[in-house]
Design an enzyme around this catalytic site. Structure first.
Site, short mmCIF file in Angstrom:
data_model
loop_
_atom_site.label_atom_id
_atom_site.label_comp_id
_atom_site.label_asym_id
_atom_site.label_seq_id
_atom_site.Cartn_x
_atom_site.Cartn_y
_atom_site.Cartn_z
N TYR A 177 -2.72 -37.24 43.63
CA TYR A 177 -3.25 -36.26 42.69
C TYR A 177 -4.55 -35.66 43.22
CZ TYR A 177 -0.11 -37.43 38.78
OH TYR A 177 0.98 -37.60 37.95
N HIS A 209 5.10 -31.00 39.06
CA HIS A 209 4.91 -30.45 37.71
C HIS A 209 4.08 -29.17 37.79
CE1 HIS A 209 6.53 -33.84 35.21
NE2 HIS A 209 6.36 -34.45 36.36
#
EC number: 1.11.1.6
Length: 298
Positions: free
Chosen positions: A287, A28
């Site tokens: 992440y 993303h």
């Protein structure tokens, strides 16, 4: 293999397949962040009644920031709630109800097949190989293959995909899932219309829309029942499951700087806990690694 090592391998593989784009998220990559206010109903254990400041990031799923809007039919909506006392909790969703891998090992291995992506989609031959090799992913792959981009960032229904637990004062756990339902209604683009869009259309459309007034989403909490899988993001819960409204999110026209914000889906506060979903825990590690590389400019 050690969990953090596997997460690092997954990030390395994303960089190898999609290219290394310094300063961007490894998934993303391209997106925009806006300020928002969440007004809670008090029905959710960790979101008490009243207003809470929030940051909302809409994004395209591709790890490559120069891919066209149409090549990323899966869009993301990540919300960070800025709770009293400096506490943070996040809901990270996409406009697909399922994930394509059940385990971190499967996810990492499947990344190696991403080289065969064509215009953001898998060719039929590759799809057949995936369905044979990863039977647990069959339903999810079929859903994702048929995905159409929403007509606007604020016309998509976004799912957190993973299960969580709400915990009451007696320690009882209730399985739940999150769903964002748009005030503007759900609408999807046809492949023809998506292909005709210029690069950056979604961001421009959102900016223009918010200049005219706020956009909003209702946060639904889906209540799980015995037998509903809490450890497998490739499987949906039955659509007839009870929903409660946890509150309303109002997105305003002030765009925010990224400033290294981390939308970790496992950021918890009292009253909520992660499920047994291994992909959920894996995402937190991945992440963290992505965030470190991005903020270091690598």
């Amino acid at each position: 293999m050690e969990k953090k090592q596997l997460a690092g391998m997954a990030i390395d593989r994303i960089e190898k397949v999609f290219g290394k784009h310094n300063g961007y998220r490894r998934a993303h990559a391209r997106g925009v962040i806006y300020e928002a206010v969440f007004t809670a109903t008090g029905n959710a254990a960790h979101l008490q009644a009243g207003e809470t400041r929030a940051a909302v990031r809409f994004s395209h799923s591709s790890p490559n920031p120069v891919w066209t809007d149409a090549m990323s039919p899966v869009k993301g909506m990540a919300v960070q709630f800025q709770l009293p006392g400096g506490r943070l909790t996040n809901i990270v969703g996409v406009n697909a109800p399922v994930f394509f891998a059940k385990t971190p090992e499967t996810f990492t291995e499947m990344l190696g097949l991403a080289k065969s992506l064509k215009n953001g989609r898998l060719p039929l031959r590759t799809l057949v190989k995936l369905l044979v090799k990863y039977p647990d992913s069959r339903a999810a792959i079929k859903v994702l293959r048929k995905m159409h981009a929403p007509a606007s960032f604020v016309k998509g229904r976004y799912y957190a995909m993973h299960a969580f637990y709400f915990i009451d004062h007696k320690g009882n756990r209730t399985p739940v899932k999150y769903e964002w339902e748009p005030d503007a209604g759900v609408a999807a683009l046809s492949p023809k219309d998506a292909k005709a869009m210029e690069f950056g259309h979604f961001e421009q459309e959102l900016e223009s829309r918010l200049k005219k007034g706020p956009a909003g989403f209702r946060l639904n909490i889906i209540i799980g029942e015995p037998g509903d899988p809490t450890d497998d993001p490739t499987k949906e819960w039955p659509k007839e499951r009870r929903k409660i409204v946890a509150g309303h999110l109002e997105i305003r026209g002030s765009q925010l700087q990224d400033n290294g914000i981390l939308f970790d889906p496992t950021a918890m506060v009292p009253g909520i806990a992660c499920s047994e979903d291994r992909i959920l825990a894996f995402r937190s590690l991945a992440y963290s690694i992505s965030h470190a590389r991005r903020t270091e400019g690598t």
